[in-house]
Enzyme design. Structure first.
Site, PDB file in Angstrom:
ATOM      1  N   ARG A  55      35.594 -43.202  24.227  1.00 37.03           N
ATOM      2  CA  ARG A  55      34.600 -44.253  24.016  1.00 37.03           C
ATOM      3  C   ARG A  55      33.382 -43.618  23.374  1.00 37.03           C
ATOM      4  O   ARG A  55      33.286 -42.399  23.229  1.00 37.03           O
ATOM      5  CB  ARG A  55      34.263 -45.041  25.304  1.00 37.03           C
ATOM      6  CG  ARG A  55      34.325 -44.331  26.618  1.00 37.03           C
ATOM      7  CD  ARG A  55      33.227 -43.368  26.938  1.00 37.03           C
ATOM      8  NE  ARG A  55      31.920 -43.826  26.589  1.00 37.03           N
ATOM      9  CZ  ARG A  55      30.915 -43.038  26.247  1.00 37.03           C
ATOM     10  NH1 ARG A  55      31.080 -41.711  26.196  1.00 37.03           N
ATOM     11  NH2 ARG A  55      29.743 -43.516  25.943  1.00 37.03           N
ATOM     12  N   GLY A  56      32.423 -44.504  22.984  1.00 34.22           N
ATOM     13  CA  GLY A  56      31.264 -44.026  22.214  1.00 34.22           C
ATOM     14  C   GLY A  56      31.608 -44.162  20.732  1.00 34.22           C
ATOM     15  O   GLY A  56      32.705 -43.764  20.295  1.00 34.22           O
ATOM     16  N   ALA A  57      30.658 -44.708  19.962  1.00 28.43           N
ATOM     17  CA  ALA A  57      30.975 -45.156  18.603  1.00 28.43           C
ATOM     18  C   ALA A  57      31.624 -44.078  17.705  1.00 28.43           C
ATOM     19  O   ALA A  57      32.739 -44.292  17.199  1.00 28.43           O
ATOM     20  CB  ALA A  57      29.718 -45.748  17.964  1.00 28.43           C
ATOM     21  N   GLN A 187      28.465 -44.944  32.557  1.00 25.19           N
ATOM     22  CA  GLN A 187      28.550 -43.815  31.617  1.00 25.19           C
ATOM     23  C   GLN A 187      27.379 -42.841  31.789  1.00 25.19           C
ATOM     24  O   GLN A 187      27.520 -41.653  31.527  1.00 25.19           O
ATOM     25  CB  GLN A 187      28.568 -44.328  30.166  1.00 25.19           C
ATOM     26  CG  GLN A 187      29.821 -45.082  29.763  1.00 25.19           C
ATOM     27  CD  GLN A 187      29.653 -46.572  29.920  1.00 25.19           C
ATOM     28  OE1 GLN A 187      28.960 -47.042  30.804  1.00 25.19           O
ATOM     29  NE2 GLN A 187      30.291 -47.329  29.051  1.00 25.19           N
ATOM     30  N   ASP A 228      25.729 -48.566  18.446  1.00 24.41           N
ATOM     31  CA  ASP A 228      27.122 -48.892  18.111  1.00 24.41           C
ATOM     32  C   ASP A 228      27.239 -49.529  16.737  1.00 24.41           C
ATOM     33  O   ASP A 228      28.274 -49.430  16.091  1.00 24.41           O
ATOM     34  CB  ASP A 228      27.732 -49.792  19.178  1.00 24.41           C
ATOM     35  CG  ASP A 228      28.084 -48.951  20.397  1.00 24.41           C
ATOM     36  OD1 ASP A 228      27.200 -48.716  21.235  1.00 24.41           O
ATOM     37  OD2 ASP A 228      29.223 -48.458  20.459  1.00 24.41           O
ATOM     38  N   LYS A 239      24.670 -50.120  24.135  1.00 22.27           N
ATOM     39  CA  LYS A 239      25.125 -50.474  25.482  1.00 22.27           C
ATOM     40  C   LYS A 239      24.213 -51.495  26.150  1.00 22.27           C
ATOM     41  O   LYS A 239      22.981 -51.415  26.039  1.00 22.27           O
ATOM     42  CB  LYS A 239      25.195 -49.182  26.315  1.00 22.27           C
ATOM     43  CG  LYS A 239      25.629 -49.333  27.750  1.00 22.27           C
ATOM     44  CD  LYS A 239      26.945 -50.062  27.913  1.00 22.27           C
ATOM     45  CE  LYS A 239      28.096 -49.457  27.144  1.00 22.27           C
ATOM     46  NZ  LYS A 239      29.244 -50.395  26.992  1.00 22.27           N
TER      47      LYS A 239
HETATM   48  O1  MRU Z   1      31.198 -48.860  25.877  1.00 21.32           O
HETATM   49  P1  MRU Z   1      30.917 -47.478  25.373  1.00 21.32           P
HETATM   50  O2  MRU Z   1      30.889 -46.444  26.446  1.00 21.32           O
HETATM   51  O3  MRU Z   1      31.840 -47.113  24.223  1.00 21.32           O
HETATM   52  O4  MRU Z   1      29.454 -47.585  24.781  1.00 21.32           O
HETATM   53  C1  MRU Z   1      28.848 -46.459  24.233  1.00 21.32           C
HETATM   54  C2  MRU Z   1      27.456 -46.691  23.819  1.00 21.32           C
HETATM   55  O5  MRU Z   1      26.916 -47.759  23.955  1.00 21.32           O
HETATM   56  C3  MRU Z   1      26.773 -45.578  23.134  1.00 21.32           C
HETATM   57  O6  MRU Z   1      25.399 -45.600  23.390  1.00 21.32           O
HETATM   58  C4  MRU Z   1      27.000 -45.744  21.636  1.00 21.32           C
HETATM   59  O7  MRU Z   1      28.373 -45.766  21.336  1.00 21.32           O
HETATM   60  C5  MRU Z   1      26.355 -44.705  20.866  1.00 21.32           C
HETATM   61  S1  MRU Z   1      27.120 -43.163  21.204  1.00 21.32           S
HETATM   62  C6  MRU Z   1      26.872 -42.312  19.950  1.00 21.32           C
END
Ligand code: MRU
Length: 334
Positions: A55-57, A187, A228, A239
């Site tokens: 997870r994470g963009a 997270q 994201d 998030k």
């Molecule tokens: O739902 P997730 O854990 O994938 O969400 C992640 C986030 O919101 C991060 O802040 C976002 O992806 C930026 S990470 C570089």
């Protein structure tokens, strides 16, 4: 990222390709267990994105690029593979950017394993540069608030929001981090804190609803969060809970930054209201782990992201420098 595991120091990424498999750090079971899981098919990669093993963009974007490479190796129809991968999570633009980059490469008859590796390495390098630029904003003695996990786990390596924090700490600045716990998937408590422990960066986890209190008391010097998807005018999705932090920061005169590489910018969207927001299962809210925390009959809503309007954003930290929202053009980030 450097991880100490079974007494050994490993220098690894959140995911990588090994032969025809993609190997992931299993982010669902951290911080209790540190294990890897492998995907051997595009379907498995897609499911690991959906269930948030990865997870994470930028990490999701890397999974998309590797998934396309796997499709080419296994002679799967590339358009079908792209469709399946893009159906997993709708908000992070990196997924679409990564998959479409591979489709464009394939249309030139090129090898996708090599292209995906190059893509992933370039994004990781951009995240490292975000750290260099963002570090210039951090003064010795600062306390920095961050939300969710925008560290190496979320971004292949280094991080977006955590990259300047790592760079400041490595450069000897005395800093302190407040990590929002980040309900409902936690997270911040599980992943950001795990990364900060690995790096020895002093921090406290705070309840999601405590940031306003600390800002009001002057205990937070700046906020850095990831993104994201960033629209052309600088509105951005991150998030759930990010928007509230931004409003509180403005109310209290605390500088508020988001950090992201080119792959997160969707210049086709004029404003953030057009960003698709994922809504996940209500059981992520109703349960903590296996424990039901509400009446059996209670229902819940679970938007995974929210949109922060550009007017709350002091600056956007990118691999090319720090920009005011809306100032940034596609050509700045090539
Ligand atoms: O739902 P997730 O854990 O994938 O969400 C992640 C986030 O919101 C991060 O802040 C976002 O992806 C930026 S990470 C570089």
């Amino acid at each position: 990222m450097k991880v100490t595991h079974n007494g050994k120091e490993l220098d690894i990424r959140a995911l990588w390709m090994e032969g025809s498999k993609v190997r992931f750090i299993d982010q669902k079971i951290l911080p209790h267990r540190f294990e890897f899981v492998d995907a051997s098919t595009v379907e498995e990669v897609a499911r690991f994105i959906e269930d948030m093993t990865v997870r994470g963009a930028p990490s999701i974007g890397a999974a998309g690029a590797y998934g396309m490479a796997m499709a080419q190796i296994t002679d799967m129809d590339l358009a079908e593979a792209a469709k399946r991968l893009k159906r997993t999570r709708p908000t992070a633009f990196d997924l679409f950017y990564g998959v479409d980059s591979m489709l464009a490469t394939a249309s030139e008859g090129r090898d996708l394993v090599e292209a995906a590796e190059k893509y992933v390495t370039q994004i990781a390098e951009k995240c490292r540069k975000i750290g260099e630029h963002g570090n210039s904003l951090i003064k010795d003695g600062f306390t920095i608030l961050t939300h969710c996990n925008a560290g190496a786990l979320a971004t292949i390596d280094y991080g977006t929001a955590l990259s300047p924090i790592r760079a400041a700490h490595k450069g000897g600045k005395k800093i302190h981090v407040f990590a929002d716990e980040t309900r409902p998937r936690l997270q911040g408590a599980a992943l950001t804190s795990w990364e900060l422990v690995q790096e020895g960066i002093p921090h406290d986890i705070i309840p999601d609803n405590a940031a306003g209190h600390f800002m009001q008391r002057g205990e937070i010097d700046m906020v850095i969060v990831g993104a994201d998807r960033i629209a052309a005018n600088g509105d951005f999705a991150n998030k759930i809970g990010t928007y509230e932090k931004a409003v509180c920061a403005k109310e209290n005169g605390v500088p508020f930054y988001t950090a992201a590489p080119v792959s997160t910018f969707d210049f086709s969207l004029a404003s953030g209201m057009d960003i698709p927001i994922e809504e996940r299962s209500q059981d992520e809210v109703r349960y903590v782990g296996k424990e039901l925390i509400c009446p059996e009959k209670a229902t819940a809503r679970n938007p995974a992201f929210d949109m922060t309007p550009a007017r709350y954003v002091t600056g956007i930290i990118t691999e090319a420098g720090i920009f005011k929202p809306g100032e940034l053009k596609r050509e700045n980030l090539q």
